[in-house]
Scaffold this motif. Structure first.
Motif, PDB file in Angstrom:
ATOM      1  N   VAL A 211      -2.808  -5.702  30.186  1.00  0.00           N
ATOM      2  CA  VAL A 211      -3.374  -6.116  31.467  1.00  0.00           C
ATOM      3  C   VAL A 211      -3.753  -4.854  32.232  1.00  0.00           C
ATOM      4  CG1 VAL A 211      -3.008  -7.410  33.595  1.00  0.00           C
ATOM      5  CG2 VAL A 211      -1.885  -8.155  31.478  1.00  0.00           C
ATOM      6  N   ALA A 212      -5.048  -4.682  32.509  1.00  0.00           N
ATOM      7  CA  ALA A 212      -5.518  -3.449  33.138  1.00  0.00           C
ATOM      8  C   ALA A 212      -5.246  -3.398  34.630  1.00  0.00           C
ATOM      9  CB  ALA A 212      -7.017  -3.274  32.882  1.00  0.00           C
ATOM     10  N   ASP A 213      -4.986  -4.538  35.251  1.00  0.00           N
ATOM     11  CA  ASP A 213      -4.663  -4.581  36.685  1.00  0.00           C
ATOM     12  C   ASP A 213      -3.335  -5.305  36.840  1.00  0.00           C
ATOM     13  OD1 ASP A 213      -4.781  -4.429  39.445  1.00  0.00           O
ATOM     14  OD2 ASP A 213      -6.874  -5.032  39.572  1.00  0.00           O
ATOM     15  N   GLN A 214      -3.168  -6.096  37.868  1.00  0.00           N
ATOM     16  CA  GLN A 214      -1.869  -6.710  38.115  1.00  0.00           C
ATOM     17  C   GLN A 214      -1.648  -7.995  37.316  1.00  0.00           C
ATOM     18  OE1 GLN A 214      -1.383  -7.648  42.252  1.00  0.00           O
ATOM     19  NE2 GLN A 214      -3.049  -9.128  42.291  1.00  0.00           N
ATOM     20  N   LEU A 215      -0.375  -8.261  37.030  1.00  0.00           N
ATOM     21  CA  LEU A 215       0.067  -9.471  36.342  1.00  0.00           C
ATOM     22  C   LEU A 215       0.941 -10.255  37.304  1.00  0.00           C
ATOM     23  CD1 LEU A 215       0.648 -11.298  33.852  1.00  0.00           C
ATOM     24  CD2 LEU A 215       2.501  -9.706  33.272  1.00  0.00           C
ATOM     25  N   VAL A 216       0.565 -11.498  37.565  1.00  0.00           N
ATOM     26  CA  VAL A 216       1.302 -12.330  38.520  1.00  0.00           C
ATOM     27  C   VAL A 216       1.898 -13.528  37.787  1.00  0.00           C
ATOM     28  CG1 VAL A 216       1.163 -13.735  40.604  1.00  0.00           C
ATOM     29  CG2 VAL A 216      -0.190 -11.625  40.429  1.00  0.00           C
ATOM     30  N   PHE A 217       3.228 -13.647  37.871  1.00  0.00           N
ATOM     31  CA  PHE A 217       3.962 -14.792  37.341  1.00  0.00           C
ATOM     32  C   PHE A 217       4.772 -15.469  38.441  1.00  0.00           C
ATOM     33  CE2 PHE A 217       3.263 -14.221  32.827  1.00  0.00           C
ATOM     34  CZ  PHE A 217       3.669 -15.421  32.264  1.00  0.00           C
ATOM     35  N   ALA A 218       4.576 -15.073  39.666  1.00  0.00           N
ATOM     36  CA  ALA A 218       5.427 -15.519  40.776  1.00  0.00           C
ATOM     37  C   ALA A 218       5.549 -17.044  40.815  1.00  0.00           C
ATOM     38  CB  ALA A 218       4.874 -15.016  42.098  1.00  0.00           C
ATOM     39  N   ALA A 237       3.479  -5.786  38.497  1.00  0.00           N
ATOM     40  CA  ALA A 237       3.946  -6.982  37.788  1.00  0.00           C
ATOM     41  C   ALA A 237       4.827  -7.787  38.731  1.00  0.00           C
ATOM     42  CB  ALA A 237       4.713  -6.601  36.529  1.00  0.00           C
ATOM     43  N   ASP A 238       4.432  -9.006  39.010  1.00  0.00           N
ATOM     44  CA  ASP A 238       5.120  -9.831  40.000  1.00  0.00           C
ATOM     45  C   ASP A 238       5.775 -11.030  39.310  1.00  0.00           C
ATOM     46  OD1 ASP A 238       5.999 -11.296  42.142  1.00  0.00           O
ATOM     47  OD2 ASP A 238       4.066 -11.377  43.175  1.00  0.00           O
ATOM     48  N   PHE A 239       7.116 -10.970  39.190  1.00  0.00           N
ATOM     49  CA  PHE A 239       7.898 -12.062  38.596  1.00  0.00           C
ATOM     50  C   PHE A 239       8.860 -12.666  39.618  1.00  0.00           C
ATOM     51  CE2 PHE A 239       6.620  -9.480  34.991  1.00  0.00           C
ATOM     52  CZ  PHE A 239       6.276 -10.412  34.033  1.00  0.00           C
ATOM     53  N   ARG A 240       8.525 -12.594  40.879  1.00  0.00           N
ATOM     54  CA  ARG A 240       9.418 -13.127  41.913  1.00  0.00           C
ATOM     55  C   ARG A 240       9.549 -14.648  41.805  1.00  0.00           C
ATOM     56  NH1 ARG A 240       6.587 -10.622  47.105  1.00  0.00           N
ATOM     57  NH2 ARG A 240       4.803 -11.268  45.835  1.00  0.00           N
ATOM     58  N   GLN A 257       3.352   0.368  37.071  1.00  0.00           N
ATOM     59  CA  GLN A 257       3.645   0.386  38.506  1.00  0.00           C
ATOM     60  C   GLN A 257       4.904  -0.441  38.780  1.00  0.00           C
ATOM     61  OE1 GLN A 257       0.292  -0.223  41.150  1.00  0.00           O
ATOM     62  NE2 GLN A 257      -1.162   0.626  39.668  1.00  0.00           N
ATOM     63  N   ASP A 258       5.005  -0.995  39.976  1.00  0.00           N
ATOM     64  CA  ASP A 258       6.194  -1.751  40.360  1.00  0.00           C
ATOM     65  C   ASP A 258       6.344  -3.003  39.508  1.00  0.00           C
ATOM     66  OD1 ASP A 258       6.528   0.106  42.334  1.00  0.00           O
ATOM     67  OD2 ASP A 258       5.705  -1.151  43.936  1.00  0.00           O
ATOM     68  N   ALA A 259       7.600  -3.374  39.300  1.00  0.00           N
ATOM     69  CA  ALA A 259       7.929  -4.640  38.636  1.00  0.00           C
ATOM     70  C   ALA A 259       8.906  -5.379  39.541  1.00  0.00           C
ATOM     71  CB  ALA A 259       8.537  -4.386  37.263  1.00  0.00           C
ATOM     72  N   TRP A 260       8.484  -6.525  40.061  1.00  0.00           N
ATOM     73  CA  TRP A 260       9.287  -7.273  41.021  1.00  0.00           C
ATOM     74  C   TRP A 260       9.899  -8.495  40.341  1.00  0.00           C
ATOM     75  CZ3 TRP A 260       4.889  -7.476  45.210  1.00  0.00           C
ATOM     76  CH2 TRP A 260       4.705  -6.203  45.737  1.00  0.00           C
TER      77      TRP A 260
END
Length: 294
Positions: A211-218, A237-240, A257-260
């Protein structure tokens, strides 16, 4: 003198009126013939392109296979119409059961669609796959190459396969429902991809995906196994608030970058062995039902 001028004048007026009526009648006849030729092509003559397009759409909306194939032929012959053809097919897949589009028909439409999205002899490059709320049956876009993907709120009946798929634009699967397994292994997302609020009744795999940009699984819910081993995410990476019902495998994943993971719930075994996180990793209020392997 005046005795014959009067009748002559009357005769001339009558002749003039007759000529005008004749000319007007001939003009109307020519106009009628011209109009008839425009709407009723001569026998053996090819219909106007616009007429073919309308007729193909009419037959396709009626559920006729001939309309499906005619639209495909229009796309082959007229490249500028290809996105319109793809859009027409996707519009049918967005229709509910009340439109009479049953599983075999949906499968036939999907098969024709995929044949033009997968690189090969009949490949149509640069297509957008925009069908929010679509009902898709055993969809297999493995190896396809497309531009934008918007399947927000779509329902995937059976397995959904996107192995080694390339998406050059944004991909949106937010709120989608995967009623069986979802496979995105080795997929390449050149921009961002969102699975926010998605529901996975089976397993989901992004193994070796990029994934070249952000990954959202929130706020997504995964009932089966979540496999992200060796995946690489260049953006955040957003796993909230994600609920992982089965095993959550993050071995050798790379988050640049950040992994939440705030408020995430890992009910099954969690494996983060050899995971690399370039910036901050946040697990505040996360819950772990079983042991975590590091």
């Amino acid at each position: 003198m005046s005795s014959w001028l009067g009748p002559l004048a009357v005769a001339l007026v009558i002749v003039w009126i007759g000529v005008r009526h004749a000319r007007a009648s001939r003009s109307e006849t020519l106009l009628d013939e011209h109009a008839r030729r425009r709407v009723e092509p001569r026998a053996g003559a090819a219909p106007a392109p616009l007429s073919v397009w309308r007729e193909a759409n009419r037959m396709f909306r009626a559920g006729e296979e001939e309309g499906l194939l005619l639209l495909a032929e229009i796309g082959r012959q007229v490249p500028r119409r290809r996105q319109a053809v793809v859009t027409a097919w996707l519009a049918a897949l967005r229709g509910g059961v009340s439109r009479g589009l049953d599983a075999p028909w949906r499968t036939a439409v999907q098969r024709e669609l995929v044949s033009h999205l997968r690189p090969g002899a009949d490949f149509w490059p640069g297509m957008d796959v925009v069908a929010p709320g679509a009902i898709l049956v055993d969809l297999d876009l493995s190896g396809c190459r497309v531009n934008q993907v918007d399947l927000m709120g779509a329902v995937f009946v059976g397995d959904a396969r996107f192995e080694a798929m390339t998406v050059t634009g944004d991909a949106n699967f937010a709120g989608a429902r995967f009623l069986r397994h979802a496979v995105f292994s080795e997929a390449l997302f050149a921009r961002s991809v969102s699975f926010g609020l998605a529901v996975f009744a089976g397993n989901v795999s992004l193994r070796s995906a990029q994934v070249a940009d952000q990954l959202v699984f929130a706020r997504a819910k995964v009932s089966g196994r979540a496999d992200l081993r060796r995946a690489e995410v260049s953006g955040r990476a957003d796993f909230r608030h994600v609920r992982f019902g089965g095993r959550a495998l993050f071995g050798e994943v790379v988050f640049h970058q950040d992994a939440w993971f705030r408020h995430a719930w890992f009910r099954g075994r969690t494996d983060v062995g050899s995971a690399l996180i370039g910036e901050a990793a946040e697990f505040g209020s996360a819950r772990f039902g079983r042991r975590v392997m590091q």
